[in-house]
Motif scaffolding. Sequence first.
Motif, PDB file in Angstrom:
ATOM      1  N   PRO A 248       0.820  -1.107  -0.035  1.00 18.07           N
ATOM      2  CA  PRO A 248      -0.025  -0.038   0.064  1.00 18.07           C
ATOM      3  C   PRO A 248       0.845   1.106   0.099  1.00 18.07           C
ATOM      4  N   ILE A 249       0.321   2.401  -0.523  1.00 15.08           N
ATOM      5  CA  ILE A 249       1.043   3.686  -0.419  1.00 15.08           C
ATOM      6  C   ILE A 249      -0.131   4.576  -0.097  1.00 15.08           C
ATOM      7  N   ASP A 250       0.375   5.512   0.719  1.00 17.70           N
ATOM      8  CA  ASP A 250      -0.286   6.796   1.514  1.00 17.70           C
ATOM      9  C   ASP A 250       0.365   7.981   1.156  1.00 17.70           C
ATOM     10  N   GLY A 251       0.046   9.067   1.947  1.00 18.71           N
ATOM     11  CA  GLY A 251       0.386  10.279   1.709  1.00 18.71           C
ATOM     12  C   GLY A 251       2.037  10.452   2.062  1.00 18.71           C
ATOM     13  N   GLU A 252       2.243   9.477   2.723  1.00  9.49           N
ATOM     14  CA  GLU A 252       3.899   9.478   3.189  1.00  9.49           C
ATOM     15  C   GLU A 252       4.604   8.572   2.376  1.00  9.49           C
ATOM     16  N   ASP A 255       4.098   1.872   2.709  1.00 11.16           N
ATOM     17  CA  ASP A 255       3.586   1.751   3.974  1.00 11.16           C
ATOM     18  C   ASP A 255       4.798   0.680   4.548  1.00 11.16           C
ATOM     19  N   HIS A 278       6.948   9.552  -5.566  1.00  8.62           N
ATOM     20  CA  HIS A 278       6.516   8.110  -5.988  1.00  8.62           C
ATOM     21  C   HIS A 278       5.693   8.142  -7.364  1.00  8.62           C
ATOM     22  N   THR A 281       1.877   8.585  -8.036  1.00 11.82           N
ATOM     23  CA  THR A 281       1.000   9.533  -7.189  1.00 11.82           C
ATOM     24  C   THR A 281       1.957  10.679  -6.520  1.00 11.82           C
ATOM     25  N   VAL A 283       3.881  11.493  -4.201  1.00  6.01           N
ATOM     26  CA  VAL A 283       4.096  11.694  -2.924  1.00  6.01           C
ATOM     27  C   VAL A 283       5.448  11.406  -2.463  1.00  6.01           C
ATOM     28  N   ARG A 289      10.266   7.355   7.404  1.00  7.37           N
ATOM     29  CA  ARG A 289      10.040   5.873   6.640  1.00  7.37           C
ATOM     30  C   ARG A 289      11.428   5.560   6.051  1.00  7.37           C
ATOM     31  N   GLU A 433      -7.327  11.857  -8.541  1.00  9.60           N
ATOM     32  CA  GLU A 433      -8.459  11.055  -8.411  1.00  9.60           C
ATOM     33  C   GLU A 433      -9.734  11.602  -8.376  1.00  9.60           C
ATOM     34  N   ARG A 464     -11.979   0.605  -6.318  1.00  9.87           N
ATOM     35  CA  ARG A 464     -11.819   1.399  -5.273  1.00  9.87           C
ATOM     36  C   ARG A 464     -11.329   3.008  -5.760  1.00  9.87           C
TER      37      ARG A 464
END
Length: 495
Positions: A248-252, A255, A278, A281, A283, A289, A433, A464
């Motif tokens: 998974p990838i998020d705002g930072e 993961d 990234h 996206t 980010v 991290r 998105e 999704r």
Amino acid sequence: MGSPVNVPFESFVQVDRASATAVYIQIANQLVNAIQRGFVPPGARLPGTRQLSDALGLHRNTIVAAYEELDAQGWVESRPNKGTYVIGNPDAKPRKIRGPKEAPLVQYPASTGFSFKKSSLLDNPFEHAACDYIFNDGTPDIRLTQIARLSSLYSANMKRKSNHRKLGYYNHDGSEYFKRNLSNYLNVTRGLHISTNNILITRSTEMSVYITSEILLSKGDIVLVGALSYFSVNMIFQKSGARIMPVPIDGEGIDVDAVREICSRQTIRMLYITPHHHYPTTVTLSAQRRLALLNLSAEFGFIILEDDYDYDFHYEKSPVLPLASADKNGMVVYIGAFGKSLAPGFRTGFIVAPENLMVEMRKHLGIIDRQGDVLMEQVLGEMIEEGEIHRYLKKSLKVYHERRDHFTNLLEQHLGEYLEFRQPTGGLAVWTEWKHPVNLLQLTKECAKNNLFIPKTLLYQHKRLSGMRLGFGHLTPKEATESMEILKYSLMQLL
């Protein structure tokens, strides 16, 4: 075979008067073709020059010249008072010719006569269209490059006598002059501590990944990638036989907890990341991290393949240094592109790694790219040494910064109620998105009708997510405005 072989030469000897190739050469080449394919058997006596000239409707001197060419090439021999004979085994069985349709000697075979492996993994995903407006995944504007200056540097190196010897011999490991300047440049701009022994010059990021995969990956190895990742790199990993596992990838960024959880269950060979921005996206991987990934790599023994494709383009603050700058255990292989803001022919890829790995990488590069481009590397080395690359980047970054602000303002103005996005801190693309599901393929078809081309490689859609990566760097403010208007108009046709 004392008499001329019974072959309908006029059925396969065809003369093209418009061709730049001399007629006698055309005839000679087609007779060679016939001999090679067995239509004219070894040991056969060819028709006399007068007989063949009458059959083909050509001057006898042309046939004489054709036979002399065949003799010079070693296909026939002239026997005094006997004629011209095809050299070879006279017992070989000739093929039978019945007509021109069964003897396509002037055509190349439509398919192979052997079987071979085919790969659906490597199908070309890139598309092209004749639209005036195009979105891409974030490439520089070729119109901003200093073509005249680059051309003058290249021309000067061509004329420089000291370079003439280099043109006759090229060290496939790359120009030592360029590697010295590039390693200094990377040390200054990216906090590395490398020498020329730690760097390999390649043609592109994809070549860098390919060489790395050939050496470091085996069939069945697990490679972790972002849940959304760069399709070309994924194709290379799969071609090597590796298993791709999304994280998974998020705002930072990626993961890290998910990476640890996977590592605790099974052996991971490699993690591929684009931490600066990234892909797709945009980010940035947070500092915490980055340190956590380095620690995990040392703990579980997986390789980090760090792709810094977008490092040169940052607008609001200094770019975060790559993981390779803090790697103490030799677990990071760092790849990138140099000269991305220049014209395509003046760009190059590179790999940075410990010296023992470099030894194997040089072996592979020597097989797939032994020649290299010594003049281009000389020019790039001079641009670094003279500080010209810094001046050019500073000038172009101002333009791209303005274009980013204009493009994101357009997105908010025209499509703010339909999609979400964050203004990127760097790079040449915006990740968007859609708030509500939109059939992106239908949207691109509608845009194409209205003169805007959106390649399918920019589209990311599943149950999704409906996302698009839209490049802005290649668009002037006027082009960006008109492209956005077309995008909104096309969307309205579907709603």
